[in-house]
Design a protein around this motif. Structure first.
Motif, PDB file in Angstrom:
ATOM      1  N   ASP A  62       0.823  -1.208   0.000  1.00  0.00           N
ATOM      2  CA  ASP A  62       0.000   0.000   0.000  1.00  0.00           C
ATOM      3  C   ASP A  62       0.858   1.258   0.000  1.00  0.00           C
ATOM      4  N   GLY A  63       2.176   1.107  -0.093  1.00  0.00           N
ATOM      5  CA  GLY A  63       3.079   2.239  -0.237  1.00  0.00           C
ATOM      6  C   GLY A  63       3.577   2.310  -1.666  1.00  0.00           C
ATOM      7  N   GLU A  64       4.717   3.003  -1.870  1.00  0.00           N
ATOM      8  CA  GLU A  64       5.265   3.123  -3.215  1.00  0.00           C
ATOM      9  C   GLU A  64       5.881   1.789  -3.655  1.00  0.00           C
ATOM     10  N   ASP A  65       5.895   1.568  -4.955  1.00  0.00           N
ATOM     11  CA  ASP A  65       6.540   0.371  -5.483  1.00  0.00           C
ATOM     12  C   ASP A  65       8.040   0.461  -5.237  1.00  0.00           C
ATOM     13  N   ARG A  66       8.654  -0.675  -4.973  1.00  0.00           N
ATOM     14  CA  ARG A  66      10.106  -0.726  -4.797  1.00  0.00           C
ATOM     15  C   ARG A  66      10.641  -1.879  -5.658  1.00  0.00           C
ATOM     16  N   ILE A  67      11.530  -1.531  -6.572  1.00  0.00           N
ATOM     17  CA  ILE A  67      12.110  -2.488  -7.501  1.00  0.00           C
ATOM     18  C   ILE A  67      13.597  -2.612  -7.204  1.00  0.00           C
ATOM     19  N   TYR A  68      14.084  -3.852  -7.233  1.00  0.00           N
ATOM     20  CA  TYR A  68      15.509  -4.109  -7.057  1.00  0.00           C
ATOM     21  C   TYR A  68      16.021  -4.801  -8.317  1.00  0.00           C
ATOM     22  N   ASP A  72      24.927  -8.734 -12.917  1.00  0.00           N
ATOM     23  CA  ASP A  72      25.454 -10.031 -13.350  1.00  0.00           C
ATOM     24  C   ASP A  72      25.949 -10.850 -12.159  1.00  0.00           C
ATOM     25  N   VAL A  73      25.321 -11.995 -11.920  1.00  0.00           N
ATOM     26  CA  VAL A  73      25.655 -12.843 -10.769  1.00  0.00           C
ATOM     27  C   VAL A  73      26.801 -13.795 -11.105  1.00  0.00           C
ATOM     28  N   HIS A  74      26.796 -14.355 -12.289  1.00  0.00           N
ATOM     29  CA  HIS A  74      27.869 -15.229 -12.779  1.00  0.00           C
ATOM     30  C   HIS A  74      28.250 -16.326 -11.782  1.00  0.00           C
ATOM     31  N   GLY A  75      27.252 -17.054 -11.309  1.00  0.00           N
ATOM     32  CA  GLY A  75      27.536 -18.224 -10.497  1.00  0.00           C
ATOM     33  C   GLY A  75      27.973 -17.951  -9.072  1.00  0.00           C
ATOM     34  N   CYS A  76      27.857 -16.711  -8.601  1.00  0.00           N
ATOM     35  CA  CYS A  76      28.279 -16.348  -7.241  1.00  0.00           C
ATOM     36  C   CYS A  76      27.079 -16.460  -6.294  1.00  0.00           C
ATOM     37  N   ALA A  77      26.704 -17.687  -5.966  1.00  0.00           N
ATOM     38  CA  ALA A  77      25.483 -17.936  -5.202  1.00  0.00           C
ATOM     39  C   ALA A  77      25.545 -17.339  -3.796  1.00  0.00           C
ATOM     40  N   ASN A  78      26.679 -17.440  -3.131  1.00  0.00           N
ATOM     41  CA  ASN A  78      26.780 -16.905  -1.774  1.00  0.00           C
ATOM     42  C   ASN A  78      26.567 -15.396  -1.752  1.00  0.00           C
ATOM     43  N   LEU A  79      27.119 -14.702  -2.746  1.00  0.00           N
ATOM     44  CA  LEU A  79      26.908 -13.256  -2.825  1.00  0.00           C
ATOM     45  C   LEU A  79      25.436 -12.934  -3.062  1.00  0.00           C
ATOM     46  N   LEU A  80      24.771 -13.737  -3.889  1.00  0.00           N
ATOM     47  CA  LEU A  80      23.358 -13.497  -4.176  1.00  0.00           C
ATOM     48  C   LEU A  80      22.514 -13.650  -2.921  1.00  0.00           C
ATOM     49  N   ILE A  81      22.736 -14.714  -2.157  1.00  0.00           N
ATOM     50  CA  ILE A  81      21.973 -14.907  -0.923  1.00  0.00           C
ATOM     51  C   ILE A  81      22.215 -13.750   0.032  1.00  0.00           C
ATOM     52  N   ILE A  87      18.604  -6.870   1.084  1.00  0.00           N
ATOM     53  CA  ILE A  87      17.366  -6.260   0.587  1.00  0.00           C
ATOM     54  C   ILE A  87      16.229  -6.505   1.571  1.00  0.00           C
ATOM     55  N   CYS A  88      16.127  -7.726   2.053  1.00  0.00           N
ATOM     56  CA  CYS A  88      15.066  -8.087   2.986  1.00  0.00           C
ATOM     57  C   CYS A  88      15.140  -7.257   4.261  1.00  0.00           C
ATOM     58  N   ASP A  89      16.345  -6.994   4.736  1.00  0.00           N
ATOM     59  CA  ASP A  89      16.528  -6.255   5.986  1.00  0.00           C
ATOM     60  C   ASP A  89      16.047  -4.816   5.894  1.00  0.00           C
ATOM     61  N   TYR A 259      34.769 -11.156 -10.744  1.00  0.00           N
ATOM     62  CA  TYR A 259      36.146 -10.708 -10.913  1.00  0.00           C
ATOM     63  C   TYR A 259      36.724 -10.095  -9.639  1.00  0.00           C
ATOM     64  N   GLY A 260      36.060 -10.316  -8.516  1.00  0.00           N
ATOM     65  CA  GLY A 260      36.543  -9.758  -7.259  1.00  0.00           C
ATOM     66  C   GLY A 260      35.969  -8.398  -6.926  1.00  0.00           C
ATOM     67  N   GLY A 261      34.978  -7.928  -7.700  1.00  0.00           N
ATOM     68  CA  GLY A 261      34.332  -6.649  -7.415  1.00  0.00           C
ATOM     69  C   GLY A 261      33.218  -6.818  -6.403  1.00  0.00           C
ATOM     70  N   ALA A 262      31.980  -6.590  -6.814  1.00  0.00           N
ATOM     71  CA  ALA A 262      30.832  -6.713  -5.919  1.00  0.00           C
ATOM     72  C   ALA A 262      29.613  -7.107  -6.729  1.00  0.00           C
ATOM     73  N   LEU A 263      28.638  -7.684  -6.039  1.00  0.00           N
ATOM     74  CA  LEU A 263      27.322  -7.914  -6.631  1.00  0.00           C
ATOM     75  C   LEU A 263      26.432  -6.763  -6.202  1.00  0.00           C
ATOM     76  N   THR A 264      25.777  -6.148  -7.185  1.00  0.00           N
ATOM     77  CA  THR A 264      25.051  -4.900  -6.946  1.00  0.00           C
ATOM     78  C   THR A 264      23.570  -5.028  -7.276  1.00  0.00           C
ATOM     79  N   ALA A 265      22.752  -4.402  -6.434  1.00  0.00           N
ATOM     80  CA  ALA A 265      21.328  -4.206  -6.722  1.00  0.00           C
ATOM     81  C   ALA A 265      21.056  -2.716  -6.767  1.00  0.00           C
ATOM     82  N   ALA A 266      20.410  -2.272  -7.831  1.00  0.00           N
ATOM     83  CA  ALA A 266      19.950  -0.888  -7.917  1.00  0.00           C
ATOM     84  C   ALA A 266      18.567  -0.800  -7.283  1.00  0.00           C
ATOM     85  N   VAL A 267      18.385   0.183  -6.415  1.00  0.00           N
ATOM     86  CA  VAL A 267      17.103   0.398  -5.744  1.00  0.00           C
ATOM     87  C   VAL A 267      16.328   1.442  -6.537  1.00  0.00           C
ATOM     88  N   LEU A 268      15.112   1.078  -6.950  1.00  0.00           N
ATOM     89  CA  LEU A 268      14.311   1.923  -7.824  1.00  0.00           C
ATOM     90  C   LEU A 268      12.922   2.108  -7.234  1.00  0.00           C
TER      91      LEU A 268
END
Length: 285
Positions: A62-68, A72-81, A87-89, A259-268
């Motif tokens: 009932d608030g504003e929409d929030r999109i995440y 590119d995950v490229h098989g990095c499952a631990n980073l995704l979790i 995001i959940c927090d 490549y040793g960088g980071a996994l990123t989510a854009a908050v929209l």
């Protein structure tokens, strides 16, 4: 009075029956999910995905929409979790949730099969339309190798993906349900404010007339110009190890997780086209 009481009892009976049917459907869906996912997800990861899906799917909307939008995950499952947990927090409980994966779930990293299983589980457990996953050029290469024997995939991380499915080098038997799901991935999406695509778009070509090859592969002609496509473009594909690349008409959120960088989510949100924030999980030790 007796007639009113009878109607109320009938309504209560129907609600109880509907609730029982919904519970039965949920049990069947979870059983099917368990059967499909247990091949690639251990019980700890599957439980974590269930908890995340329940928490994100329980928001009131009932608030504003929030999109995440997730790069590119490229098989990095631990980073995704870890990213999903972040995001959940912080997700506002009054906002609806939508997750958009920009493609390249697979290759190079060690756990591509697990990453696909996580995304499919989220898609199954969250409300309809709450999870969307685009095709990336690595999914396209994977499909082309399995269909036509194109070895470009193997030299671009395909061997690691095969190993994650438990097969020896050269074995072509990725599960059929996985391949069917990958082949159904769209190459772009759009909403009122933004276009979502894996690699980018060809300037001067209407958005709905773009070639899939450009949506999956383009760099030159897209990255080197600031072109207004009418909506802000959210994309990945080209690693930026210094963080998200913000341009006037586009944002690149491939930050080189594998490549040793980071996994990123854009908050929209539904107020402005460009991201209002970024969540990142570093790939460091």
């Amino acid at each position: 009075m007796e007639e009113t009481g009878s109607r109320l009892r009938e309504i209560a009976r129907r609600r109880k029956l509907t609730s029982a049917l919904d519970a039965s459907r949920r049990r069947r869906r979870l059983a099917a999910l368990q059967s499909r996912s247990e091949r690639f997800l251990d019980s700890v990861t599957l439980d974590a995905v269930r908890r995340l899906a329940e928490a994100l799917g329980a928001t009131r909307g009932d608030g504003e929409d929030r999109i995440y939008a997730i790069g590119d995950v490229h098989g990095c499952a631990n980073l995704l979790i870890e990213l999903l947990d972040r995001i959940c927090d912080v997700h506002p409980k009054s906002s609806s949730t939508k997750l958009i994966f920009l493609g390249d779930l697979v290759d190079r990293g060690p756990n591509s099969a697990e990453v696909i299983a996580i995304v499919r589980a989220l898609e199954e457990l969250m409300p309809a339309g709450a999870v969307d996953c685009l095709m990336g050029n690595h999914e396209r290469m994977m499909i082309d190798w399995l269909n036509d024997g194109d070895e470009l995939w193997l030299i671009n991380g395909g061997h690691e993906t095969m190993a994650s499915f438990g097969f020896d080098k050269g074995a072509p038997n990725i599960p059929g349900d996985v391949m069917g799901w990958l082949e159904r991935r769209p190459t772009w999406r759009e909403d009122a404010l933004r276009i979502y695509v894996h690699a980018g778009l060809r300037p001067g070509v209407p958005v709905d007339k773009q070639r899939d090859r450009d949506r999956l592969w383009i760099r030159e002609g897209f990255l080197d110009v600031d072109y207004d496509f009418g909506k802000h473009v959210i994309h990945g594909h080209t690693p930026s190890l210094i963080g998200p690349e913000r341009r006037p008409f586009r944002t690149n959120i491939d930050t080189g997780a594998v490549y040793g960088g980071a996994l990123t989510a854009a908050v929209l949100d539904d107020r402005m086209p460009a991201p209002i924030d970024f969540f990142q999980v570093p790939a460091g030790p």
